[in-house]
Design an enzyme around this catalytic site. Sequence first.
Site, short mmCIF file in Angstrom:
data_model
loop_
_atom_site.label_atom_id
_atom_site.label_comp_id
_atom_site.label_asym_id
_atom_site.label_seq_id
_atom_site.Cartn_x
_atom_site.Cartn_y
_atom_site.Cartn_z
N GLN A 1 -5.83 -1.91 -6.28
CA GLN A 1 -6.74 -0.81 -5.12
C GLN A 1 -7.31 0.15 -6.09
OE1 GLN A 1 -4.40 2.45 -2.68
NE2 GLN A 1 -4.32 0.38 -1.74
N ASP B 1 0.91 -1.25 0.13
CA ASP B 1 -0.01 0.01 0.09
C ASP B 1 0.93 1.20 0.06
OD1 ASP B 1 -2.31 1.51 0.06
OD2 ASP B 1 -2.29 1.61 2.21
N SER C 1 -6.91 5.49 0.22
CA SER C 1 -7.18 3.93 -0.46
C SER C 1 -8.67 3.52 0.02
CB SER C 1 -6.37 3.00 -0.18
OG SER C 1 -5.52 3.37 1.30
C1 LIG Z 1 8.78 5.64 -5.33
C2 LIG Z 1 9.14 6.02 -4.03
C3 LIG Z 1 8.57 7.13 -3.32
C4 LIG Z 1 8.70 7.55 -1.92
C5 LIG Z 1 7.95 8.44 -1.30
C6 LIG Z 1 6.42 8.40 -1.09
C7 LIG Z 1 6.02 9.29 -0.15
C8 LIG Z 1 5.02 9.17 0.78
C9 LIG Z 1 4.17 8.04 0.53
C10 LIG Z 1 3.17 8.05 1.74
C11 LIG Z 1 2.36 6.85 1.47
C12 LIG Z 1 1.21 6.91 2.16
C13 LIG Z 1 0.09 5.86 1.77
C14 LIG Z 1 -1.10 6.23 2.18
C15 LIG Z 1 -2.23 5.43 1.74
C16 LIG Z 1 -3.21 5.22 3.08
O1 LIG Z 1 -2.60 4.69 3.83
S1 LIG Z 1 -4.66 5.79 2.75
C17 LIG Z 1 -5.60 5.18 4.60
C18 LIG Z 1 -6.39 3.96 4.34
N1 LIG Z 1 -7.41 4.54 3.80
C19 LIG Z 1 -8.44 5.23 4.61
O2 LIG Z 1 -8.14 5.83 5.67
C20 LIG Z 1 -9.78 5.45 4.08
C21 LIG Z 1 -10.99 5.27 4.96
N2 LIG Z 1 -12.04 5.51 4.48
C22 LIG Z 1 -12.62 6.79 4.64
O3 LIG Z 1 -11.99 7.62 5.57
C23 LIG Z 1 -13.96 7.04 4.00
O4 LIG Z 1 -14.36 5.72 3.45
C24 LIG Z 1 -14.11 8.07 3.15
C25 LIG Z 1 -13.82 9.27 3.72
C26 LIG Z 1 -13.20 7.69 1.99
C27 LIG Z 1 -15.42 8.08 2.82
O5 LIG Z 1 -15.96 9.42 2.11
P1 LIG Z 1 -17.23 10.19 2.43
O6 LIG Z 1 -18.55 9.11 2.40
O7 LIG Z 1 -17.15 10.99 1.51
O8 LIG Z 1 -17.01 10.41 3.88
P2 LIG Z 1 -17.47 11.70 4.65
O9 LIG Z 1 -17.33 11.51 6.06
O10 LIG Z 1 -19.06 11.97 4.26
O11 LIG Z 1 -16.58 12.88 4.21
C28 LIG Z 1 -15.02 12.60 4.43
C29 LIG Z 1 -14.64 14.18 4.05
O12 LIG Z 1 -14.69 14.32 2.69
C30 LIG Z 1 -15.43 15.47 2.30
N3 LIG Z 1 -16.29 15.22 1.10
C31 LIG Z 1 -17.15 14.28 1.18
N4 LIG Z 1 -17.74 14.44 -0.17
C32 LIG Z 1 -17.19 15.31 -0.86
C33 LIG Z 1 -17.17 15.76 -2.24
N5 LIG Z 1 -17.85 15.25 -3.07
N6 LIG Z 1 -16.29 16.57 -2.57
C34 LIG Z 1 -15.42 17.19 -1.75
N7 LIG Z 1 -15.27 16.99 -0.59
C35 LIG Z 1 -15.95 15.66 -0.08
C36 LIG Z 1 -16.31 15.78 3.70
O13 LIG Z 1 -16.77 17.30 3.73
C37 LIG Z 1 -15.28 15.17 4.52
O14 LIG Z 1 -14.60 16.31 4.70
P3 LIG Z 1 -14.02 16.69 6.17
O15 LIG Z 1 -13.21 15.69 7.02
O16 LIG Z 1 -15.31 17.42 6.97
O17 LIG Z 1 -13.02 17.95 6.13
#
Ligand SMILES: CCCCCC/C=C\CCCCCCCC(=O)SCCNC(=O)CCNC(=O)[C@H](O)C(C)(C)COP(=O)(O)OP(=O)(O)OC[C@H]1O[C@@H](n2cnc3c(N)ncnc32)[C@H](O)[C@@H]1OP(=O)(O)O
Length: 336
Positions: free
Chosen positions: A320, A249, A270
């Site tokens: 993913q 991931d 994700s």
């Molecule tokens: C090549 C080498 C490179 C090296 C360098 C690399 C560097 C860095 C690498 C870093 C790697 C990091 C990898 C990270 C990947 C991850 O780990 S991601 C983490 C795992 N996944 C998650 O945590 C997701 C979990 N799920 C959720 O949070 C929810 O399912 C969801 C938020 C996706 C669901 O969305 P929704 O149903 O919209 O939820 P809400 O609670 O209603 O809203 C959440 C916020 O989104 C805003 N929002 C909703 N809809 C919209 C829209 N249409 N437009 C704009 N914004 C929207 C909503 O207002 C909420 O915002 P706030 O929280 O209120 O600000």
Amino acid sequence: MAEKQTATTSDCDCSGSNETLKSADGEISDSPKPPAQDLKSVLVTSVLSLEKLDVDLYRGTHHWVPHTQRLFGGQIVGQALVAAADTVGDSLHAHSLHCYFVRAGDPKVPVLYQVDHTRDGRSFAVRSVKAIQHGQPILTCQVSFHMVQPSPLQHQFIMPMVPPPEDLLTVEELVHLYLSKPDLTEKAKQGLNKILAAEVPLEIKPVHPPHIYRLTAAEPKKLFWVRAGGLIGEGNMKLHRCVAAYVSDFAFLDTAMLSYPNYRAKFIASLDHAMWFHNTFRSDEWMLYECESPWAGGSRGLVQGRLWRRDGVLAASCSQEGVLRVTPVTPEPSKL
Ligand SMILES: CCCCCC/C=C\CCCCCCCC(=O)SCCNC(=O)CCNC(=O)[C@H](O)C(C)(C)COP(=O)(O)OP(=O)(O)OC[C@H]1O[C@@H](n2cnc3c(N)ncnc32)[C@H](O)[C@@H]1OP(=O)(O)O
């Protein structure tokens, strides 16, 4: 409650199982070279070492947390796999998993993993794992396990030809190189120093490091060598799969952003993650992660990946989908 004990696949020495280090055509491979690093990986000593609280109930804590301050998805998947694997016999190995990240993980509290024995058959077993925080699921994960079975049907893609990891720089070395460049903006320096300060328990060597001054639209594809930081050891095939789940991931979803240098992610996370394990491998040895994004649209992006052993054997495949909410950026001359 049962007596608390550390329940991790790291306790399970699977060297006696009938799964050996075999290449895709069934040949026993050369014995693996010992990794350069000899200190035990923090992935074994901490991240993937779960506390067993009761029957089918485990607790995991955190190590590195991304700058988004939501738990790293790979950590949650890796820990869910540790919990599921602890509930099946040593002759069964995870061959696939399918997860949904339903809520953001809170880095301030541990995660509970509740395992449901969905089915136990003659060759396969299925486990459903719920990762819980604050009484609510943050991840649901189905893991299917299979006993080792021979088959005359065997094929795989060919690993891309790339320079070996010995000829490439680590992310940290690249960052030091970038920091030594004149006329870096303060913002770029801060960003680079943040990368150096992050305690990611992985070593990464990008095959095509990004050019610091030239941000051009690229094909949504990338390749990097990756291995666990520190030693894991060869006797535990179950644990190597959990580490690969952690690895898979990392820096995966942003492959879908590579064609859009004029946009930056306002919200990237994700949504789901799937993996298929094909062959044995050591996650503390260099593996090539080949990532590509076949599609993006509707504020989402799909990424697919292949983890290759350096001897060309396909170890695992990953898929993913993630949410990608972006905002336009105005390109600056010396912007990273
Ligand atoms: C090549 C080498 C490179 C090296 C360098 C690399 C560097 C860095 C690498 C870093 C790697 C990091 C990898 C990270 C990947 C991850 O780990 S991601 C983490 C795992 N996944 C998650 O945590 C997701 C979990 N799920 C959720 O949070 C929810 O399912 C969801 C938020 C996706 C669901 O969305 P929704 O149903 O919209 O939820 P809400 O609670 O209603 O809203 C959440 C916020 O989104 C805003 N929002 C909703 N809809 C919209 C829209 N249409 N437009 C704009 N914004 C929207 C909503 O207002 C909420 O915002 P706030 O929280 O209120 O600000």
